[in-house]
Design a protein around this motif. Sequence first.
Motif, PDB file in Angstrom:
ATOM      1  N   ALA B 126       0.888  -0.970   0.019  1.00  0.00           N
ATOM      2  CA  ALA B 126      -0.181   0.019   0.158  1.00  0.00           C
ATOM      3  C   ALA B 126       0.879   1.435   0.084  1.00  0.00           C
ATOM      4  O   ALA B 126       0.749   2.156  -0.707  1.00  0.00           O
ATOM      5  CB  ALA B 126      -1.016   0.105   1.207  1.00  0.00           C
ATOM      6  N   HIS B 130       1.481   4.064  -2.701  1.00  0.00           N
ATOM      7  CA  HIS B 130       0.962   5.585  -2.393  1.00  0.00           C
ATOM      8  C   HIS B 130       2.126   6.239  -2.604  1.00  0.00           C
ATOM      9  O   HIS B 130       2.150   7.471  -3.032  1.00  0.00           O
ATOM     10  CB  HIS B 130       0.923   5.380  -0.753  1.00  0.00           C
ATOM     11  CG  HIS B 130       0.631   6.625  -0.165  1.00  0.00           C
ATOM     12  ND1 HIS B 130      -0.548   7.324  -0.377  1.00  0.00           N
ATOM     13  CD2 HIS B 130       1.363   7.391   0.468  1.00  0.00           C
ATOM     14  CE1 HIS B 130      -0.515   8.685   0.289  1.00  0.00           C
ATOM     15  NE2 HIS B 130       0.438   8.804   1.034  1.00  0.00           N
ATOM     16  N   ASP B 133       2.678   7.314  -5.972  1.00  0.00           N
ATOM     17  CA  ASP B 133       1.575   8.386  -6.523  1.00  0.00           C
ATOM     18  C   ASP B 133       1.814   9.591  -6.300  1.00  0.00           C
ATOM     19  O   ASP B 133       1.629  10.497  -6.982  1.00  0.00           O
ATOM     20  CB  ASP B 133       0.229   7.883  -5.861  1.00  0.00           C
ATOM     21  CG  ASP B 133      -0.402   6.492  -6.443  1.00  0.00           C
ATOM     22  OD1 ASP B 133      -1.207   6.261  -5.814  1.00  0.00           O
ATOM     23  OD2 ASP B 133       0.115   6.194  -7.557  1.00  0.00           O
ATOM     24  N   THR B 134       2.502   9.654  -4.847  1.00  0.00           N
ATOM     25  CA  THR B 134       2.382  10.923  -4.330  1.00  0.00           C
ATOM     26  C   THR B 134       4.076  11.482  -4.453  1.00  0.00           C
ATOM     27  O   THR B 134       4.143  12.889  -4.370  1.00  0.00           O
ATOM     28  CB  THR B 134       2.164  11.036  -3.067  1.00  0.00           C
ATOM     29  OG1 THR B 134       2.967  10.039  -2.239  1.00  0.00           O
ATOM     30  CG2 THR B 134       0.667  10.652  -2.769  1.00  0.00           C
ATOM     31  N   THR B 146      -1.092  -4.039  -7.670  1.00  0.00           N
ATOM     32  CA  THR B 146      -2.379  -4.205  -8.033  1.00  0.00           C
ATOM     33  C   THR B 146      -3.113  -2.990  -7.855  1.00  0.00           C
ATOM     34  O   THR B 146      -3.781  -3.264  -6.733  1.00  0.00           O
ATOM     35  CB  THR B 146      -2.863  -5.574  -7.740  1.00  0.00           C
ATOM     36  OG1 THR B 146      -2.762  -5.558  -6.228  1.00  0.00           O
ATOM     37  CG2 THR B 146      -2.248  -6.637  -8.310  1.00  0.00           C
ATOM     38  N   VAL B 147      -3.147  -2.069  -8.661  1.00  0.00           N
ATOM     39  CA  VAL B 147      -4.076  -1.051  -8.481  1.00  0.00           C
ATOM     40  C   VAL B 147      -4.905  -0.761  -9.916  1.00  0.00           C
ATOM     41  O   VAL B 147      -4.926   0.177 -10.221  1.00  0.00           O
ATOM     42  CB  VAL B 147      -3.245   0.242  -8.137  1.00  0.00           C
ATOM     43  CG1 VAL B 147      -3.265   0.327  -6.527  1.00  0.00           C
ATOM     44  CG2 VAL B 147      -2.180   0.302  -8.676  1.00  0.00           C
ATOM     45  N   ALA B 149      -7.945  -0.397 -10.532  1.00  0.00           N
ATOM     46  CA  ALA B 149      -9.061   0.494 -10.423  1.00  0.00           C
ATOM     47  C   ALA B 149      -8.799   1.869 -10.420  1.00  0.00           C
ATOM     48  O   ALA B 149      -9.468   2.892 -10.735  1.00  0.00           O
ATOM     49  CB  ALA B 149      -9.840   0.384  -9.237  1.00  0.00           C
ATOM     50  N   ASP B 150      -7.193   2.142 -10.136  1.00  0.00           N
ATOM     51  CA  ASP B 150      -6.821   3.468  -9.986  1.00  0.00           C
ATOM     52  C   ASP B 150      -6.413   4.133 -11.219  1.00  0.00           C
ATOM     53  O   ASP B 150      -5.650   3.719 -11.770  1.00  0.00           O
ATOM     54  CB  ASP B 150      -5.605   3.617  -9.077  1.00  0.00           C
ATOM     55  CG  ASP B 150      -5.934   3.182  -7.687  1.00  0.00           C
ATOM     56  OD1 ASP B 150      -7.286   2.938  -7.598  1.00  0.00           O
ATOM     57  OD2 ASP B 150      -5.154   2.837  -6.706  1.00  0.00           O
ATOM     58  N   PRO B 151      -7.126   5.215 -11.716  1.00  0.00           N
ATOM     59  CA  PRO B 151      -6.665   5.863 -13.020  1.00  0.00           C
ATOM     60  C   PRO B 151      -5.552   6.646 -12.563  1.00  0.00           C
ATOM     61  O   PRO B 151      -5.696   7.549 -11.911  1.00  0.00           O
ATOM     62  CB  PRO B 151      -7.969   6.424 -13.416  1.00  0.00           C
ATOM     63  CG  PRO B 151      -8.730   6.667 -12.308  1.00  0.00           C
ATOM     64  CD  PRO B 151      -8.196   5.542 -11.172  1.00  0.00           C
ATOM     65  N   PRO B 153      -3.368   9.644 -13.375  1.00  0.00           N
ATOM     66  CA  PRO B 153      -3.663  10.873 -14.438  1.00  0.00           C
ATOM     67  C   PRO B 153      -2.583  10.981 -15.446  1.00  0.00           C
ATOM     68  O   PRO B 153      -1.538  10.435 -15.041  1.00  0.00           O
ATOM     69  CB  PRO B 153      -3.470  12.070 -13.302  1.00  0.00           C
ATOM     70  CG  PRO B 153      -3.600  11.495 -12.204  1.00  0.00           C
ATOM     71  CD  PRO B 153      -3.500  10.047 -12.204  1.00  0.00           C
ATOM     72  N   THR B 154      -2.807  11.538 -16.369  1.00  0.00           N
ATOM     73  CA  THR B 154      -1.729  11.268 -17.505  1.00  0.00           C
ATOM     74  C   THR B 154      -0.948  12.709 -17.561  1.00  0.00           C
ATOM     75  O   THR B 154      -0.257  13.082 -18.445  1.00  0.00           O
ATOM     76  CB  THR B 154      -2.504  11.388 -18.881  1.00  0.00           C
ATOM     77  OG1 THR B 154      -3.294  12.434 -18.960  1.00  0.00           O
ATOM     78  CG2 THR B 154      -3.094   9.966 -19.152  1.00  0.00           C
ATOM     79  N   VAL B 155      -0.850  13.146 -16.227  1.00  0.00           N
ATOM     80  CA  VAL B 155       0.023  14.472 -16.224  1.00  0.00           C
ATOM     81  C   VAL B 155       1.320  14.260 -16.300  1.00  0.00           C
ATOM     82  O   VAL B 155       1.822  13.152 -15.585  1.00  0.00           O
ATOM     83  CB  VAL B 155      -0.400  15.032 -14.754  1.00  0.00           C
ATOM     84  CG1 VAL B 155       0.227  16.321 -14.679  1.00  0.00           C
ATOM     85  CG2 VAL B 155      -1.603  15.205 -14.593  1.00  0.00           C
TER      86      VAL B 155
END
Lengths: 189, 317
Positions: B126, B130, B133-134, B146-147, B149-151, B153-155
């Motif tokens: 997790a 995380h 992502d951040t 395995t995520v 479901a998480d889209p 961002p294409t930033v």
Amino acid sequence: MQEATQPQPRVEPHEIVQESSTPEVRLRQLFDTQFDFVWRSLRRLGVPELLADDATQEVFLVASRRLADIEIGRERSFLFATALRIASTTRRGIARRGDHDDQAVDLLVDQTPGPDELADRQRARAVLDRILETMDLELRAVFVLYELEEMTMAEIAVTLELPPGTVASRLRRAREAFQATVSRLRGAA
Amino acid sequence: MSSPRRLKDEDGIGATLLRSAADDGPGASSRRAVAAALGLAAIAHGTTTAAAAASTAPAATAPVAGTTATVTAATTAPAAVIASKAGISIAAKLIVGLTLATGVGVGVAVQANREPARSAAVVLPAEAVHRADTAPPARVAVTAPTVAADPVPTVPVPTVPTVPVPTVPLPMEPVVPAVRVGSEPHAQRTTAPTTTAPTTTAPTTTAPTTTVEPSTGAGARVEEAVPTTPSLADEVAVLDAALVALRDHHTASALRLLDQYDRRFPAGTLASEAAVARIEALVAAGNRDRARALATKFLAAHGTSPLAQRVRTLTEP
């Protein structure tokens, strides 16, 4: 939490933050206009109320770091996508995926108050959350944006960066799932 | 694409349920607390961001007796940045921080030895996700498991400005094995947002003023909301938040978080580190008597610990 009986005003997409001179001001504007949206979204995506402030903070923290990459006019999209991830992370620590089956719904039926008691909106909301909890997150996101945030399907497609057809099919499936669960509740009530 | 009528505009239980969500929104206190935690309150009051930044910067004027505490403040922040850049788990960061704080490399060895048979391969799924992502440099080497479901961002990924690299050698390699993850198959990972957040806000990130002040009582609330089997990662999250609070001179928050640590992990793996952090916090708070009492107790029990010298330094008259 507010106990107002009136629905709170929603922030409309056209109220999105305008371009600003400094990152600080932009972040502030983003915060001012989107705080409620982010907080609500996290809640309906399954973040418990006790953790909602922290999760909201986390979303804006990410936004503050990535500010330069957030396109003007795409702020909500960015924030919601971030909220989705953070909700997912938060929830992962709280509940296991295995709860999302019929067993959970049965439990829900057992504990659901009758129609009279549903007048108590706080309890109603708890039931709503538990129904949402039975949905896959991707369906849930579309459902929440459409049914609660009252976005149009086109706006959802933009927000979630999905093809319109996908939004439509997810919404249809989510609504069917919601209605099916509600029917079971009604049958049990 | 035809838009169906919204369910909440219809009749029945479903509509009632959906309409109930309208009541649920953040209160004014939520908004204030989060704004303050993000450092936005300063902007709201017209203060320049420099003021807010100053509070996060490891100031040389730390209200801490002795010089060691200042060293801690100055070194842990860059270490956290580096660790987060490298995609290393928060546990690693903490232990890096602790090692720097103690000034003794053996701290890591102690940790590693304490759990010799633990699986080293698992890196907190997790949190790894995380972090991917951040953390600003998203090119970290963490493979997000395995995520689906998480889209994402294409930033485009931002490039991070130069981060001051501390000259202290970072013992990252031996750190990871200390993470006890595989030991409890049922252990649920509870990545509390706030407890992990502070570490990502070292003053060198691109964020304008992201002072995360873990004093919002978040930690305590996490504890109540998520009763799970405590794991080392959980320990680390709480202790790490306490250390960040300490570093940022939020002494009361640090003490609260340490209280939380003691409650949740009465026999914690990092109990010694928590005890030292508490002594440091008490010194910072000016409560030298209490600090000295705890120091005496600590030294009686762990006189030969690598942390002992630090305790002595902290409580020197």
